[in-house]
Design a protein around this motif. Sequence first.
Motif, PDB file in Angstrom:
ATOM      1  N   GLY A  70     -17.994   0.372 -30.698  1.00  0.00           N
ATOM      2  CA  GLY A  70     -19.076   0.722 -31.671  1.00  0.00           C
ATOM      3  C   GLY A  70     -20.079  -0.340 -31.884  1.00  0.00           C
ATOM      4  O   GLY A  70     -20.769  -0.661 -32.878  1.00  0.00           O
ATOM      5  N   MET A  71     -20.402  -0.836 -30.671  1.00  0.00           N
ATOM      6  CA  MET A  71     -21.344  -2.069 -30.490  1.00  0.00           C
ATOM      7  C   MET A  71     -22.288  -1.830 -29.272  1.00  0.00           C
ATOM      8  O   MET A  71     -21.689  -1.035 -28.485  1.00  0.00           O
ATOM      9  CB  MET A  71     -20.924  -3.453 -30.758  1.00  0.00           C
ATOM     10  CG  MET A  71     -19.913  -3.532 -29.324  1.00  0.00           C
ATOM     11  SD  MET A  71     -18.828  -5.197 -29.513  1.00  0.00           S
ATOM     12  CE  MET A  71     -20.256  -6.194 -29.870  1.00  0.00           C
ATOM     13  N   ALA A  72     -23.454  -2.484 -29.143  1.00  0.00           N
ATOM     14  CA  ALA A  72     -24.163  -2.210 -27.984  1.00  0.00           C
ATOM     15  C   ALA A  72     -23.492  -3.084 -27.008  1.00  0.00           C
ATOM     16  O   ALA A  72     -22.815  -3.992 -27.388  1.00  0.00           O
ATOM     17  CB  ALA A  72     -25.364  -2.730 -28.245  1.00  0.00           C
ATOM     18  N   GLY A  73     -23.743  -2.571 -25.682  1.00  0.00           N
ATOM     19  CA  GLY A  73     -22.889  -3.185 -24.388  1.00  0.00           C
ATOM     20  C   GLY A  73     -23.998  -4.336 -23.887  1.00  0.00           C
ATOM     21  O   GLY A  73     -23.576  -4.927 -23.006  1.00  0.00           O
ATOM     22  N   ILE A 115     -22.559  -9.460 -34.833  1.00  0.00           N
ATOM     23  CA  ILE A 115     -23.857  -9.462 -35.129  1.00  0.00           C
ATOM     24  C   ILE A 115     -24.534  -8.276 -34.628  1.00  0.00           C
ATOM     25  O   ILE A 115     -23.975  -7.563 -33.642  1.00  0.00           O
ATOM     26  CB  ILE A 115     -24.700 -10.629 -34.225  1.00  0.00           C
ATOM     27  CG1 ILE A 115     -23.903 -11.998 -34.505  1.00  0.00           C
ATOM     28  CG2 ILE A 115     -26.262 -10.747 -34.525  1.00  0.00           C
ATOM     29  CD1 ILE A 115     -24.751 -12.882 -33.361  1.00  0.00           C
ATOM     30  N   GLY A 116     -25.270  -7.360 -35.366  1.00  0.00           N
ATOM     31  CA  GLY A 116     -25.819  -6.237 -35.020  1.00  0.00           C
ATOM     32  C   GLY A 116     -25.201  -5.048 -35.704  1.00  0.00           C
ATOM     33  O   GLY A 116     -24.287  -5.035 -36.396  1.00  0.00           O
ATOM     34  N   ALA A 117     -25.952  -3.970 -35.376  1.00  0.00           N
ATOM     35  CA  ALA A 117     -25.387  -2.727 -35.910  1.00  0.00           C
ATOM     36  C   ALA A 117     -24.053  -2.032 -35.485  1.00  0.00           C
ATOM     37  O   ALA A 117     -23.715  -2.499 -34.322  1.00  0.00           O
ATOM     38  CB  ALA A 117     -26.385  -1.466 -35.575  1.00  0.00           C
ATOM     39  N   VAL A 118     -23.104  -1.623 -36.142  1.00  0.00           N
ATOM     40  CA  VAL A 118     -22.062  -1.019 -35.713  1.00  0.00           C
ATOM     41  C   VAL A 118     -22.354   0.555 -35.511  1.00  0.00           C
ATOM     42  O   VAL A 118     -22.939   1.100 -36.544  1.00  0.00           O
ATOM     43  CB  VAL A 118     -20.722  -1.052 -36.939  1.00  0.00           C
ATOM     44  CG1 VAL A 118     -19.734  -0.339 -36.535  1.00  0.00           C
ATOM     45  CG2 VAL A 118     -20.550  -2.485 -37.266  1.00  0.00           C
ATOM     46  N   MET A 119     -21.938   1.064 -34.454  1.00  0.00           N
ATOM     47  CA  MET A 119     -22.469   2.382 -34.226  1.00  0.00           C
ATOM     48  C   MET A 119     -21.224   3.092 -33.785  1.00  0.00           C
ATOM     49  O   MET A 119     -20.216   2.939 -33.404  1.00  0.00           O
ATOM     50  CB  MET A 119     -23.230   2.433 -32.912  1.00  0.00           C
ATOM     51  CG  MET A 119     -24.510   1.568 -32.909  1.00  0.00           C
ATOM     52  SD  MET A 119     -25.491   1.252 -31.669  1.00  0.00           S
ATOM     53  CE  MET A 119     -24.770   0.244 -30.561  1.00  0.00           C
TER      54      MET A 119
END
Length: 501
Positions: free
Chosen positions: A164-167, A497-501
Motif C-alpha cells: 500500500g505504498m509507492a514502489g 513516510i508518505g501516503a498509504v494507498m
Amino acid sequence: MSDTIRLRPEDDVAVAARALEAGVAVEGTRTLGLVPSGHKIALRAIAAGEPVRKYGQIIGYASEAIPAGAHVHTHNLAFRGTDHAYEFGTDLRPAPAPEMRDTFMGYRRASGVVGTRNYVAVVTSVNCSATAARRIADAFGPEELAAFPNVDGVVAYVHGTGCGMAGDGEGFEALQRVMWGYARHPNHAAVLMVGLGCEMNQIDWLLEAYGLEHSPTFQTMNIQNVAGLRRTVEAGIAKVRAMLPAADEARREPCPASDLTVALQCGGSDAWSGITANPALGHACDLLVAQGGTGVLAETPEIYGAEHLLTRRAASPEVGERLVGLVEWWEDYTARNRGSMDNNPSPGNKRGGLTTILEKSLGAAAKGGTTPLAGVYKYAEPVRARGFTFMDSPGYDPASVTGQIAGGCTLVCFTTGRGSAFGSKPAPTIKVATNSELYARMTEDMDVDAGTILSGGTTVEAKGREIYEMFLRVASGEATKSEAQGLGDHEFVPWQIGAVM
C-alpha cells in the motif's frame, strides 16, 4: 541544594529545584504563586512579545507581560519558528586523546564488524507475514535454546507496512534501508527473511539492490511460494533450527571501544533532562568518541531550535548544510500536513516543566556532547563516520531507535525524566533517569540515576564516566534492566513516510 537553578547568567528564568510556594526568595525577587518542581520562574519583568532565554538561548516569547517572580509556562510563553543565521565549524573541540585504550568483549563477525549480542533474526518484508514470523520465533523457547548457550534468542521483527505504498521514493527507500540494516546487523548471527510474495516491498528487490546472497546463515522465503501459512511456519522453524548451531559457534573476544556505535536517545523528557541526564550522556559520548567510537544522535524535530549549535560543530560546511537541509525538510513536512514543529513537547513533557520545542531541543541536543559533528545521515542509512554523528528520524522513540539500529548502532542509551518502559533488540537499551525520585519509583526499569547531579552527590562528568563504563559492561554481555524484563520484541517500528494507498 538551592531552591532554584539558573543555568546561564544571561537567562531570564530559573528552574525550581523543588515545588515552591508563593513568597519564596529567588535571586532578587519572590515567587508570586505556586511553582511546581522543574518549572520556570521569571527573574525579571518581561514585556509582552519579548524573547525569553534559558540555556543562554531563546526558548520562546512572552505571550503577555510576565512580572518578576511569576511562573513561566504555556499560559504566558509562546513558540515562534526559528530564524537562525547558521555558522559552520566555528565551535570545533576535538576530543582529547585518552590515557588508555579501553576494550569490551564483543562478537567479531566475518565482515569485520563487531556485535554486542548474538541473536537469530526473523525479519518480515510486510505486515502480511507478521504472524508467520512471530510463530517461527515463538517456537524457540528457553528449553530448546538451552542447547545453544551462546545464542541470545530468536527474534521476530514485524511491522505494519511494506505494501500500500509507492514502489520508489522516500518511504520505500527508508523501509529497504531498515531491512538491509537488520539483515546485516552486527548483533545478528543469522537471519531469515519472510514475505508474502505479492507485496510492494519485494525481498528479491532488496537482495538485488544491496547485494545480499543466500547462505547457511541468511535465508528468505515467501508464504505464497511455500503454499500457505502453516507450511511457511514449519519451513521457517526448520530453517532457523539449522542456523542455530552455526550461530552458537560465535564467541566473545576483546575488541577496542572504537568498535562501539551507540544510539543517543531520550523520551518522556522533563525539565531535568537538559540539566542532568542529557549532559551526562553527552560526556559519555565524548569519552566514547575519544576512544574512536561513534555516537548517533537522532530525532530531528527534537533538535529544532538547537540545530544552530550543532552546525557550529560541523566538521565541514557540507555536513552542516546537510543538517540544515533536514530541518528545512521537517518544516515543510509539518506545514504540508497542517502541523507545527511545536506539536512536540507532549503533555507529559509539559507537566515535567518543558514549555516549547525550543526549550526541549536545547536540552535534548546536550546528549551529543561537545566534539565535532562528523556526519549527518538519512533515516536508517549506514553510519560510516567515526565520532559524533546525526541521523534523521521522527521524535517517536520506537521509530527513531529502529532507524539508529538499522544504521549500525549496537547499543542504545535512553534518558528519561517522566519514565519510560522502552527496550530494544538486537541492541540493548541502557536507561538513565534524570531525577532520583523517578529512579526510586521505577527501579526495575532504570539503569542509572542521574538525579544525584541535582543533589550535589556527583558531577555531570562523573556521571558521564559511569554511563560510559556501563557501555563497556553491557557491550560485554551484562544485561540491562529492559533486557531483564524481556523488552524489545514489539519496538521494531520502521518510520512510515508518505501516503498509504
